[in-house]
Design an enzyme around this catalytic site. Structure first.
Site, mmCIF file in Angstrom:
data_model
loop_
_atom_site.group_PDB
_atom_site.id
_atom_site.type_symbol
_atom_site.label_atom_id
_atom_site.label_comp_id
_atom_site.label_asym_id
_atom_site.label_seq_id
_atom_site.Cartn_x
_atom_site.Cartn_y
_atom_site.Cartn_z
ATOM 1 N N CYS A 1 -7.123 -7.325 -10.929
ATOM 2 C CA CYS A 1 -6.462 -8.195 -10.955
ATOM 3 C C CYS A 1 -6.808 -9.581 -11.971
ATOM 4 O O CYS A 1 -6.068 -10.277 -12.552
ATOM 5 C CB CYS A 1 -6.034 -8.910 -9.460
ATOM 6 S SG CYS A 1 -5.340 -7.714 -8.441
ATOM 7 N N CYS B 1 -2.132 -4.655 -5.414
ATOM 8 C CA CYS B 1 -2.820 -6.016 -5.007
ATOM 9 C C CYS B 1 -1.834 -7.036 -5.074
ATOM 10 O O CYS B 1 -0.798 -6.920 -5.636
ATOM 11 C CB CYS B 1 -3.917 -6.160 -5.868
ATOM 12 S SG CYS B 1 -5.330 -5.249 -5.560
ATOM 13 N N GLU C 1 0.641 -1.369 0.045
ATOM 14 C CA GLU C 1 -0.130 0.034 0.022
ATOM 15 C C GLU C 1 0.888 1.285 0.046
ATOM 16 O O GLU C 1 1.971 1.362 0.120
ATOM 17 C CB GLU C 1 -1.020 0.007 1.324
ATOM 18 C CG GLU C 1 -1.849 -1.129 1.051
ATOM 19 C CD GLU C 1 -2.996 -1.221 2.178
ATOM 20 O OE1 GLU C 1 -2.653 -0.398 3.251
ATOM 21 O OE2 GLU C 1 -3.887 -1.932 2.078
ATOM 22 N N GLU D 1 -1.928 -10.045 -5.979
ATOM 23 C CA GLU D 1 -2.048 -10.867 -7.278
ATOM 24 C C GLU D 1 -1.409 -10.262 -8.114
ATOM 25 O O GLU D 1 -0.461 -11.022 -8.823
ATOM 26 C CB GLU D 1 -3.527 -10.911 -7.767
ATOM 27 C CG GLU D 1 -4.497 -11.614 -6.775
ATOM 28 C CD GLU D 1 -5.102 -10.888 -5.728
ATOM 29 O OE1 GLU D 1 -4.536 -9.778 -5.342
ATOM 30 O OE2 GLU D 1 -6.248 -11.188 -5.359
HETATM 31 N N1 THU Z 1 -6.268 -6.530 -2.141
HETATM 32 C C1 THU Z 1 -5.284 -7.480 -2.788
HETATM 33 O O1 THU Z 1 -4.236 -7.287 -2.629
HETATM 34 N N2 THU Z 1 -6.115 -8.456 -3.531
HETATM 35 C C2 THU Z 1 -7.398 -8.396 -3.508
HETATM 36 O O2 THU Z 1 -7.847 -9.459 -4.484
HETATM 37 C C3 THU Z 1 -8.287 -7.497 -2.923
HETATM 38 C C4 THU Z 1 -7.647 -6.290 -2.385
HETATM 39 C C5 THU Z 1 -5.512 -5.425 -1.232
HETATM 40 C C6 THU Z 1 -5.613 -3.890 -1.913
HETATM 41 C C7 THU Z 1 -5.492 -3.251 -0.522
HETATM 42 O O3 THU Z 1 -4.239 -3.181 -0.082
HETATM 43 C C8 THU Z 1 -6.455 -4.182 0.446
HETATM 44 O O4 THU Z 1 -6.132 -5.346 -0.155
HETATM 45 C C9 THU Z 1 -7.583 -3.749 0.882
HETATM 46 O O5 THU Z 1 -8.369 -3.476 -0.420
#
Ligand code: THU
Length: 160
Positions: A113, A72, A63, A74
């Protein structure tokens, strides 16, 4: 007016039913949540990709104070695999999430993703098995396309 329906198939496996090769992939995704940098959402996502040569590549969400600049788990994983092993297809991707130090039930990849999963699948011409890891069960989709009906892909760019 015409209507058409698109069906998709998702399977649910109990942990003891998982094929042998999938257990280490699931565990790698769970472990990867520990390297997530998520000070804002405190939602720690881990992903693990298995490549056709058996190598496992992991990633986690990263983040940023300027929220959209984060990424994300993925996509971190798939981009890392694409960079490190550009000629080796990704054959499976496991996803797990945790908050407050505990794993949460299966989460499904966000739209962005899914689009990157689709690109990876089409790039190598090989389906990617997607594993959504929960504590007792793993939901499995056989391909990125199964999670993205009526998708936009590279073929659309050839349309005249
Ligand atoms: N996030 C992911 O890494 N993968 C997902 O499939 C859904 C959301 C992350 C993005 C953000 O850092 C946190 O989860 C909350 O949305």
């Amino acid at each position: 007016m015409k209507e058409f329906k698109i069906e998709t198939k998702i399977m649910t496996y109990g942990l003891s039913e998982l094929p042998d090769e999938d257990l280490p992939l699931m565990n790698a995704a769970i472990k990867a949540t520990e390297h997530s940098y998520a000070p804002y959402s405190k939602f720690h996502v881990g992903a693990a990709a298995r490549l056709a040569n058996g190598v496992i590549v992991t990633g986690s969400n990263q983040e940023n104070a300027a929220y959209p600049s984060g990424l994300c788990a993925e996509r971190v994983t798939l981009f890392h695999a694409g960079h490190q092993y550009p000629d080796i297809p990704v054959v499976a991707l496991a996803i797990a999430a945790a908050t407050g130090g505990r794993q949460v039930e299966s989460i499904s990849p966000c739209g962005g993703c899914r689009q990157v999963l689709l690109e990876t699948e089409q790039r190598y011409g090989k389906k990617i098995k997607i594993m959504l890891c929960g504590m007792k069960n793993v939901m499995i989709a056989e391909s990125a396309e199964a999670l993205l009906p009526l998708c936009f892909g590279s073929k659309d760019l050839e349309k005249k």
